[in-house]
Design a protein around this motif. Sequence first.
Motif, PDB file in Angstrom:
ATOM      1  N   ALA A  87       0.825  -1.202   0.000  1.00 53.37           N
ATOM      2  CA  ALA A  87       0.000   0.000   0.000  1.00 53.37           C
ATOM      3  C   ALA A  87       0.863   1.257   0.000  1.00 53.37           C
ATOM      4  CB  ALA A  87      -0.935   0.008   1.198  1.00 53.37           C
ATOM      5  N   ALA A  88       1.960   1.239   0.736  1.00 54.88           N
ATOM      6  CA  ALA A  88       2.835   2.416   0.809  1.00 54.88           C
ATOM      7  C   ALA A  88       3.390   2.777  -0.561  1.00 54.88           C
ATOM      8  CB  ALA A  88       3.973   2.147   1.792  1.00 54.88           C
ATOM      9  N   THR A  89       3.617   1.790  -1.391  1.00 56.42           N
ATOM     10  CA  THR A  89       4.163   2.085  -2.725  1.00 56.42           C
ATOM     11  C   THR A  89       3.082   2.526  -3.704  1.00 56.42           C
ATOM     12  OG1 THR A  89       3.932  -0.197  -3.483  1.00 56.42           O
ATOM     13  CG2 THR A  89       6.000   0.391  -2.379  1.00 56.42           C
ATOM     14  N   MET A  90       1.819   2.317  -3.381  1.00 58.03           N
ATOM     15  CA  MET A  90       0.730   2.639  -4.299  1.00 58.03           C
ATOM     16  C   MET A  90       0.125   4.016  -4.075  1.00 58.03           C
ATOM     17  SD  MET A  90      -1.193  -1.110  -4.351  1.00 58.03           S
ATOM     18  CE  MET A  90      -2.655  -0.332  -3.789  1.00 58.03           C
ATOM     19  N   VAL A  91       0.467   4.674  -2.988  1.00 54.19           N
ATOM     20  CA  VAL A  91      -0.195   5.925  -2.629  1.00 54.19           C
ATOM     21  C   VAL A  91      -0.067   6.976  -3.728  1.00 54.19           C
ATOM     22  CG1 VAL A  91      -0.170   7.872  -1.028  1.00 54.19           C
ATOM     23  CG2 VAL A  91      -0.096   5.543  -0.171  1.00 54.19           C
ATOM     24  N   THR A  92       1.128   7.158  -4.265  1.00 52.82           N
ATOM     25  CA  THR A  92       1.323   8.194  -5.283  1.00 52.82           C
ATOM     26  C   THR A  92       0.456   7.919  -6.503  1.00 52.82           C
ATOM     27  OG1 THR A  92       3.581   8.458  -4.509  1.00 52.82           O
ATOM     28  CG2 THR A  92       3.056   9.404  -6.642  1.00 52.82           C
ATOM     29  N   ARG A  93       0.409   6.677  -6.940  1.00 56.34           N
ATOM     30  CA  ARG A  93      -0.419   6.338  -8.103  1.00 56.34           C
ATOM     31  C   ARG A  93      -1.902   6.545  -7.806  1.00 56.34           C
ATOM     32  NH1 ARG A  93       2.174   0.892  -8.447  1.00 56.34           N
ATOM     33  NH2 ARG A  93       4.230   1.670  -8.029  1.00 56.34           N
ATOM     34  N   LEU A  94      -2.329   6.127  -6.625  1.00 58.16           N
ATOM     35  CA  LEU A  94      -3.734   6.300  -6.269  1.00 58.16           C
ATOM     36  C   LEU A  94      -4.090   7.777  -6.138  1.00 58.16           C
ATOM     37  CD1 LEU A  94      -4.125   3.471  -3.610  1.00 58.16           C
ATOM     38  CD2 LEU A  94      -5.140   3.529  -5.894  1.00 58.16           C
TER      39      LEU A  94
END
Length: 190
Positions: A48-55
């Motif tokens: 989840a931490a790596t997906m925040v920017t994309r989301l």
Amino acid sequence: MPFGDAEISEVIIPMIVSSPASTGYGLGAAPSLTGMILIPGGLLGATAATMVTRLERLTEPRALMVIAGSVVVTSVALLLLAGGQVVSATLGGLGMTEAMNIVVAAMPPERVASVGGLNHVLRSIGGALGGQIGGSILAADLLPGTPYSSWSAFSTTFWIGSAIALTAVAASLFLRPRVKAEPEFGTSLA
């Protein structure tokens, strides 16, 4: 829950998993299995931490905070409905990791360090107080003739944690949208 996702993963879930099946909620797991049950939540949190920017590109921080808090509340509700079966607890790893990154991402660059520090202090205080309050609730309501907490004691901590998560969801609705920085006079846009 003691009252955050990290605490539910690190304290409450191992207590439930390692309690004997005779309690009505425990799995009677050995310490090694208990640790292995925690792995999916950690992996989901890291992902989840790596997906925040994309989301964040798809929506705004407020919406992501509502989603993250809702995931935590949902995971706790599933735990309550499942009577302690911990598969649903891994959902919480997704929610709170994302929420903390979104708080920092919603801040102007010059405030990131102070917000990160405040976040750390508040999480430490919440974890310490939550651990003490949750531990007191669990210790005050034991199954008769055993050293194990009753399921109602666990439920009480989960309900308190859910109320706190819902408060965070409500508070996130009041986050200001991030204002895109204007380039300073005389700087290049390239």
